[in-house]
Write an enzyme that holds these catalytic residues in place. Sequence first.
Site, PDB file in Angstrom:
ATOM      1  N   CYS A   1      60.301  33.664  48.926  1.00  0.00           N
ATOM      2  CA  CYS A   1      59.012  34.173  49.396  1.00  0.00           C
ATOM      3  C   CYS A   1      58.621  33.449  50.679  1.00  0.00           C
ATOM      4  O   CYS A   1      58.733  32.224  50.764  1.00  0.00           O
ATOM      5  CB  CYS A   1      57.934  33.945  48.332  1.00  0.00           C
ATOM      6  SG  CYS A   1      56.302  34.531  48.807  1.00  0.00           S
TER       7      CYS A   1
ATOM      8  N   GLY B   1      57.614  30.943  45.554  1.00  0.00           N
ATOM      9  CA  GLY B   1      58.955  31.410  45.224  1.00  0.00           C
ATOM     10  C   GLY B   1      60.006  31.006  46.248  1.00  0.00           C
ATOM     11  O   GLY B   1      59.715  30.837  47.434  1.00  0.00           O
TER      12      GLY B   1
ATOM     13  N   GLY C   1      53.100  32.482  46.952  1.00  0.00           N
ATOM     14  CA  GLY C   1      53.904  31.787  47.944  1.00  0.00           C
ATOM     15  C   GLY C   1      54.893  30.735  47.483  1.00  0.00           C
ATOM     16  O   GLY C   1      55.640  30.218  48.319  1.00  0.00           O
TER      17      GLY C   1
END
Length: 345
Positions: A184, A181, A179
């Site tokens: 993301c 990124g 999570g």
Amino acid sequence: MRIEEDIKLDYSDVLFRPKRSTLHSRKEVNLKRTYKFKYSNNEWSGIPIIAANMDGVGELGVAKNLAEFEIITSLTKQHDVKMIKRCSYIKSIFQHIALSTGTSDKDFKRINDILKDHSFFQFICIDIANGYSDHFSKFVKSVREKYPTKTIIAGNVVTADMTQELILSGADIVKVGIGPGSVCTTRIQTGVGYPQLSAVIECSDAAHGLGAHIIADGGCTCPGDVAKAFGAGADFVMLGGMFAGHDEGKGKIVKKNGSKYIEFYGSSSNTAVKKHYGGLSDYRSSEGKTVRLKYRGKIKDTVLNILGGIRSSCTYVGAPSLKQLSKCTTFVRVNNQHNETFDQK
């Protein structure tokens, strides 16, 4: 239901505490590492940064340029035998390339087909969003049995127990991050995740205890974050957004209001899933977003900026080499990372 009360931290929650140093110049800092991997027994030397296996980043053009710095590129899962064969320079950079695969029969057949004629590749990156499934551990084990001399990367996970599980299943390197990124949306869409700095600290400790390595994957927004990942114990740092938007990624350039932009998107975004798989299945949702990044030109300039930042971090804490950085690191918890008064909006 239970709640863990321990504080968990992201890169933006800390800064390095400076320490007295005997270094006279950033030029004295050695950023190269040499690793020997647990199961493959392969030895690798270079700068332990990896370009993520994302569209516009994990591309052969990027790999060619990053190999000049002895940096690894994890190719996207769409690179097949034909694409590899057409690449005339592949044999000269293979030690700085990781082949990516999912866990489907189709993915595994593609990797087998590539390695049948190109056995010189060293790294296999088994990459799925959720590395916690029992199926994933079994798949890693089957790849280890088939390729005992290849260096296997497996992920993603964020906890010590699953890091150990993947290593015991045959992974040489575990990829850490769920999570964090820039494109993301897993944390928003699912409510699942783990602050990245704490994940790196805890997973590196677990991996090193078993003689294996980790990759800190995601969450870096600037060179200082990359240095923090290494300071937290990461052996490698994987970058997506920081390597996106360059000529070598071959993304489509869009002009708007006199400026140039390149589209960048998460691997689980609607854009990626539609492009590679024909669209989302009814039973799942998108866990990535699509953004336009300002065109950044040649990737070389970005690489030099990142490496310069890491060298400077080392000089501030008295580390003569990247290998010594984590031993010289003391993090200080902060409320903000930098002064944003004159940041461009």
